[in-house]
Motif scaffolding. Structure first.
Motif, PDB file in Angstrom:
ATOM      1  N   UNK B 119     -21.996 -35.370  27.344  1.00 30.86           N
ATOM      2  CA  UNK B 119     -21.502 -34.162  26.667  1.00 30.86           C
ATOM      3  C   UNK B 119     -20.033 -33.902  27.014  1.00 30.86           C
ATOM      4  N   UNK B 120     -19.643 -34.233  28.270  1.00 26.17           N
ATOM      5  CA  UNK B 120     -18.237 -34.078  28.654  1.00 26.17           C
ATOM      6  C   UNK B 120     -17.530 -35.431  28.656  1.00 26.17           C
ATOM      7  N   UNK B 121     -18.110 -36.370  27.959  1.00 25.45           N
ATOM      8  CA  UNK B 121     -17.627 -37.748  28.048  1.00 25.45           C
ATOM      9  C   UNK B 121     -16.428 -38.027  27.167  1.00 25.45           C
ATOM     10  N   UNK B 122     -16.053 -39.271  27.186  1.00 26.05           N
ATOM     11  CA  UNK B 122     -14.835 -39.735  26.526  1.00 26.05           C
ATOM     12  C   UNK B 122     -14.880 -39.474  25.022  1.00 26.05           C
ATOM     13  N   UNK B 123     -15.937 -39.918  24.376  1.00 31.03           N
ATOM     14  CA  UNK B 123     -16.017 -39.777  22.922  1.00 31.03           C
ATOM     15  C   UNK B 123     -16.071 -38.313  22.533  1.00 31.03           C
ATOM     16  N   UNK B 124     -16.888 -37.542  23.270  1.00 31.59           N
ATOM     17  CA  UNK B 124     -17.022 -36.120  22.995  1.00 31.59           C
ATOM     18  C   UNK B 124     -15.668 -35.425  23.085  1.00 31.59           C
ATOM     19  N   UNK B 125     -14.888 -35.696  24.133  1.00 29.65           N
ATOM     20  CA  UNK B 125     -13.621 -34.984  24.286  1.00 29.65           C
ATOM     21  C   UNK B 125     -12.599 -35.439  23.248  1.00 29.65           C
ATOM     22  N   UNK B 126     -12.661 -36.703  22.842  1.00 32.42           N
ATOM     23  CA  UNK B 126     -11.769 -37.146  21.767  1.00 32.42           C
ATOM     24  C   UNK B 126     -12.093 -36.392  20.481  1.00 32.42           C
ATOM     25  N   UNK B 127     -13.398 -36.248  20.204  1.00 34.99           N
ATOM     26  CA  UNK B 127     -13.810 -35.543  18.986  1.00 34.99           C
ATOM     27  C   UNK B 127     -13.352 -34.085  19.026  1.00 34.99           C
ATOM     28  N   UNK B 128     -13.447 -33.463  20.215  1.00 36.55           N
ATOM     29  CA  UNK B 128     -12.997 -32.069  20.350  1.00 36.55           C
ATOM     30  C   UNK B 128     -11.493 -31.989  20.139  1.00 36.55           C
ATOM     31  N   UNK B 129     -10.745 -32.928  20.759  1.00 40.16           N
ATOM     32  CA  UNK B 129      -9.288 -32.928  20.622  1.00 40.16           C
ATOM     33  C   UNK B 129      -8.875 -33.088  19.168  1.00 40.16           C
ATOM     34  N   UNK B 130      -9.642 -33.872  18.430  1.00 42.23           N
ATOM     35  CA  UNK B 130      -9.314 -34.082  17.020  1.00 42.23           C
ATOM     36  C   UNK B 130      -9.832 -32.938  16.159  1.00 42.23           C
ATOM     37  N   UNK B 131     -10.436 -31.942  16.828  1.00 40.26           N
ATOM     38  CA  UNK B 131     -10.994 -30.765  16.152  1.00 40.26           C
ATOM     39  C   UNK B 131     -12.065 -31.156  15.119  1.00 40.26           C
ATOM     40  N   UNK B 132     -12.738 -32.270  15.411  1.00 40.76           N
ATOM     41  CA  UNK B 132     -13.814 -32.675  14.509  1.00 40.76           C
ATOM     42  C   UNK B 132     -15.103 -31.933  14.835  1.00 40.76           C
ATOM     43  N   UNK B 133     -15.261 -31.561  16.092  1.00 43.07           N
ATOM     44  CA  UNK B 133     -16.442 -30.786  16.495  1.00 43.07           C
ATOM     45  C   UNK B 133     -15.975 -29.634  17.372  1.00 43.07           C
ATOM     46  N   UNK B 134     -16.824 -28.628  17.499  1.00 39.82           N
ATOM     47  CA  UNK B 134     -16.454 -27.465  18.296  1.00 39.82           C
ATOM     48  C   UNK B 134     -16.828 -27.641  19.763  1.00 39.82           C
ATOM     49  N   UNK B 135     -18.107 -27.881  20.028  1.00 45.93           N
ATOM     50  CA  UNK B 135     -18.542 -28.011  21.408  1.00 45.93           C
ATOM     51  C   UNK B 135     -18.742 -29.472  21.764  1.00 45.93           C
ATOM     52  N   UNK B 136     -19.262 -29.710  22.984  1.00 48.94           N
ATOM     53  CA  UNK B 136     -19.519 -31.070  23.420  1.00 48.94           C
ATOM     54  C   UNK B 136     -20.608 -31.713  22.573  1.00 48.94           C
ATOM     55  N   UNK B 137     -20.421 -33.000  22.289  1.00 41.55           N
ATOM     56  CA  UNK B 137     -21.409 -33.718  21.501  1.00 41.55           C
ATOM     57  C   UNK B 137     -22.237 -34.600  22.434  1.00 41.55           C
ATOM     58  N   UNK B 138     -23.541 -34.493  22.340  1.00 35.82           N
ATOM     59  CA  UNK B 138     -24.404 -35.303  23.203  1.00 35.82           C
ATOM     60  C   UNK B 138     -24.801 -36.588  22.480  1.00 35.82           C
ATOM     61  N   UNK B 139     -24.219 -37.707  22.931  1.00 40.19           N
ATOM     62  CA  UNK B 139     -24.610 -38.988  22.341  1.00 40.19           C
ATOM     63  C   UNK B 139     -25.616 -39.712  23.222  1.00 40.19           C
TER      64      UNK B 139
END
Lengths: 344, 273, 256
Positions: B119-139
């Motif tokens: 949830x606080x991982x690399x992909x999740x934070x990239x997605x947040x930085x790109x404003x593609x998602x709001x909160x952490x994404x659980x992959x």
């Protein structure tokens, strides 16, 4: 008269039912160079391996230096073996390879050093003593294998196709090298080979084997000039086999058959036959001619390079050069019987 | 001492060890676990094969393993081909790089995926930085995570087996095909591929069997929601302590692995004809 | 295009491992990437963690013991399989390689059931037996390969030069096999040391291996301590690989 170094009495070896070596008797005198010659599958390597002790005979007796040795393990036979693959120990240097047999015999270190030095000097490799086998050329490896076998001063030197892994030019050079080492050390040697030139050049005594049996033996000159059977004759390069009325089966070498130029008078003695040139093979200094005469095929060597296939030709057969052949017991066997390969 | 006796003496310690430490426990556990309350494994197996949950887990295990095998093949074979055609000196280094991960523990190699996919991982934070998602994404704890982790785990094996069969194929064969008029792609397809196929098949079998039986990766990346047969077996054996159920799962896994290697054996024989 | 794909594949294989190294040097309190700053505090914490210290000793002991046992049992078997002719040679070879085919977790469960529950063998004993069985296929295959590549006439040459069977083995066969034995030892040690499925099921009070302890740690707390341990293991493995490369050639370890 001294005791023969090797005596084989009715030595037989079977491999799962088939006979590889069939009741061979053989005596090798001290200092002699003996060649076991024959095509692959004739039993020559099997015979050598039984002399070395790597393979127990199915029946028969082996005497080494006059002593019963049939069941003796190889390490107690005092033999010097040169393998076809050389079998140099890859983890040991050249000098350690050569010293190995002396170390196993408990020879004092100082003496080992001198003897290894002498033997390496003999084969001309003293400068490579510290190298590992894989750092040497094929010819050098061959010399190390020879030095290692000679170093233990064996009763008999056993050479299993020692030159067959060398290229053609080197092989011819190494023959003389091998002969020199054998003469200088005075060792008795037994060579296994399928190369008739090698046997002719090196051996004092030539033993020809076919399907596990000795078919002829004697000094190379005698055997070459008077092959006893068609098998031996073919193996030694005789190509023309004739059955002349009143003379029985004879053979004659292609280089003795004369090709007569048109109108040329044949030399005295012998017969002249007329036929057609079937093929001409250019060999550099001469040509090999194949001609059909009636239903027979004859082979001749000629320096006349103008011969062409399809042309008529006259051949001269000097009967003084013809060798009478004994009945060949090999021919009595079915021609289709497949020869089995010597294992390893 | 006879030669036969000598051979027997050389083999005796190993055979004894295998009998005691492998054949005996393996045979008994798979077919009659004495410590279980109901040692009827085959009966249990029958019940399990009718259980929707077990079937779902088995299907997931096979699905994930098959997908992993395909991706490993697509990634590993081209890499192996390139390495096999690189200059001799460079081959060793490239192969060492590709294969080095095999020397590390699966725990170490799976841990990184927690970092990448969490949830606080690399992909999740990239997605947040790109404003593609709001909160952490659980992959994590998805089949995607399983396939990613297993693919990274097993690609080196695919590279290794493909390389060892490719390196035995003379590069001149391709030249010969080119000389006879084949375009590069055609030469590759009609000469290199058929010759490399047996080795590739061995690699694919190893990957599939490895993915079916992998344990650490499904435990960490699949969690309880995406169990595989291996984590199910562990659950029965160590948490629920239902040993005959564990034996039944063990039997299913073993049969799957043996079936995979049997099929690949058949395939390579068909391919060889 | 093929080159780009391969570069991508290598990145995919090695990138995640390098990521772990970066996390290990994080100054943050949780696992995050990129790390907020650099520090060595997680290494200090990892080295001081008592369960890791104990587990490291267990792992090293089991790996060393199982490697030694597997070689002691496997080298003679490889000799018999490669150098002697006897009936059932193929079947025997298959038997020695078969532990590599069955799922490790199943083997672990089987050993737990029969050796620990039924026969009441200690966890350490069961670990040692289980790991030896696990390593035996590697030992037989890798040492066997080094024998298969050597000229069988070497041993005959030794006998012909006057060495009996025992001395031929000590002076020729064993040295010829040495690179294979070193490769097998390195591969076996790492395989045992890294194993999870067997070690997880064959544990007992106070007996646990390092990968299993790391796994337990990750299950309950998610901080860079495990990244730090992973980094230390990575460095150790690189060193082992380099030394092995010097001794026998890295590729030989893998070309089994």
């Amino acid at each position: 008269m001294t005791t023969p170094v090797v005596q084989l009495r009715a030595i037989t070896r079977e491999f799962s039912g088939s006979v590889a070596v069939d009741a061979i008797d053989l005596t090798v005198e001290r200092g002699q160079f003996t060649a076991l010659l024959g095509p692959s599958g004739c039993g020559k390597t099997t015979t050598l391996r039984m002399i070395a002790g790597f393979l127990p005979p199915s029946s028969g007796t082996i005497l080494l230096d006059g002593e019963e040795a049939t069941r003796l393990p190889p390490e107690r036979r005092n033999i010097g073996m040169v393998f076809q693959s050389y079998a140099l120990f890859p983890h040991l240097t050249v000098e350690k390879n050569v010293a190995f047999g002396l170390r196993m015999r408990g020879v004092p270190a100082a003496e080992i050093r001198t003897r290894v030095g002498e033997v390496l000097e003999l084969v001309g490799l003293a400068h490579l003593a510290r190298r590992k086998p894989k750092e040497l050329s094929g010819g050098q490896q061959q010399r190390v294998a020879l030095a290692r076998a000679v170093a233990i001063r064996p009763s008999v030197l056993l050479l299993d196709e020692p030159l067959s892994n060398l290229d053609a030019r080197l092989r011819v050079q190494m023959r003389q090298e091998l002969l020199r080492v054998q003469r200088e050390t005075g060792l008795t040697a037994i060579l296994v080979t399928h190369d008739q030139e090698e046997a002719l050049e090196l051996a004092d005594s030539m033993v020809i084997l076919d399907r596990g049996r000795i078919v002829q033996q004697g000094p190379p000159r005698e055997v070459f000039r008077a092959p006893a059977t068609r098998f031996v004759a073919e193996f030694l390069g005789y190509e023309n086999f004739l059955d002349l009325p009143g003379r029985g089966p004879i053979t004659i070498r292609p280089e003795h058959v004369g090709v007569l130029a048109p109108g040329q008078k044949p030399p005295p003695g012998g017969e002249v036959v007329e036929g057609t040139v079937a093929a001409v093979r250019f060999r550099g200094t001469d040509v090999a001619v194949t001609a059909t005469v009636g239903d027979r095929v004859l082979h001749a060597i000629s320096t006349d390079d103008t011969l062409r296939a399809g042309e008529p030709v006259r051949l001269h057969l000097p009967l003084a050069r013809a060798v009478p052949l004994a009945g060949d017991d090999g021919d009595a066997r079915p021609a289709t019987s497949k020869q089995q390969e010597c294992p390893a | 001492m006879s030669r036969r006796a000598a051979s027997g003496l050389l083999l005796l310690p190993g055979v004894a060890l295998l009998a005691f430490g492998f054949l005996y426990p393996f045979g008994v556990t798979l077919f009659a676990p004495p410590a279980a309350e109901h040692p009827d494994v085959l009966g249990k197996l029958g019940g399990m094969l009718g259980d929707a949950y077990v079937l779902e887990v088995a299907a997931r295990t096979i699905r994930v393993a098959a997908l992993t095998t395909v991706i490993c093949l697509l990634l590993g074979f081209p890499v192996a081909y390139l390495i096999s055609r690189a200059p001799r000196r460079r081959q060793g280094l490239l192969l060492a790089l590709a294969v080095f991960p095999l020397l590390l523990s699966t725990v170490v190699r799976t841990f990184s995926w927690l970092v990448i996919l969490g949830r606080n991982g690399l992909i999740s934070s990239v997605l947040i930085d790109l404003k593609l998602v709001d909160g952490g994404t659980q992959l994590l704890y998805t089949e995607f995570a399983l396939v990613a982790g297993l693919t990274q785990l097993f690609t080196p094996i695919m590279i290794l087996t493909s390389y060892s069969s490719l390196s035995h194929i003379d590069a001149k064969l391709e030249d010969a095909a080119r000389g006879l008029g084949a375009k590069p792609g055609r030469a590759f397809r009609s000469v290199v591929l058929p010759l490399a196929l047996p080795g590739v098949l061995v690699g694919a079998t190893l990957v599939f069997a490895g993915a079916v039986t992998a344990f650490t990766t499904p435990l960490l990346l699949g969690g309880t929601r995406n169990r595989t047969l291996a984590t199910l077996l562990y659950d029965y054996a160590n948490v629920k302590l239902d040993w005959s159920a564990a034996s039944a799962v063990a039997l299913i896994m073993t049969v799957l692995v043996l079936a995979a290697s049997w099929i690949s054996g058949r395939l390579s024989r068909v391919g060889a004809v | 295009m093929l080159t780009a794909l391969s570069a991508l594949a290598l990145l995919f294989l090695l990138g995640p491992i390098l990521l772990v190294v970066a996390i290990a040097f994080s100054s943050g309190d949780t696992v995050e990437f990129p790390p907020p700053g650099l520090s060595g505090k997680w290494f200090t914490k990892a080295l001081a963690h008592q369960p890791f210290q104990d587990a490291l000793i267990t792992s090293a002991l089991v790996a060393a013991g199982a490697t030694a046992l597997a070689l002691l049992v496997g080298v003679p078997a490889a000799l018999a399989i490669q150098r002697r002719r006897f009936r059932g040679r193929r079947a025997i070879e298959a038997l020695f390689l078969s532990p590599a085919i069955v799922p490790e977790l199943v083997l672990g469960f089987a050993l737990f059931q029969q050796l620990m529950v039924t026969l009441r063998i200690t966890a350490l004993g069961a670990l040692l037996i289980g790991h030896t069985v696990l390593l035996l296929p590697y030992a037989v295959r890798v040492t066997g390969a080094s024998l298969a590549m050597a000229d069988p006439a070497l041993e005959e040459a030794g006998r012909g030069l006057g060495a009996g069977p025992l001395r031929t083995f000590l002076h020729i066969t064993l040295p010829v096999m040495t690179p294979g034995i070193v490769s097998a030892a390195v591969l076996s040690f790492l395989t045992s040391f890294n194993n999870v499925p067997l070690s997880l099921l064959l544990n007992g009070p106070g007996v646990s291996t390092l990968p299993v302890e790391m796994l337990h740690y990750v299950e309950f707390s998610f901080d860079p301590v495990v990244a730090a341990v992973s980094t230390l293991l990575l460095v150790a493995t690189v060193l082992v690989a380099l030394v092995t490369e010097r001794l026998v050639g890295f590729n030989k370890v893998f070309s089994k």
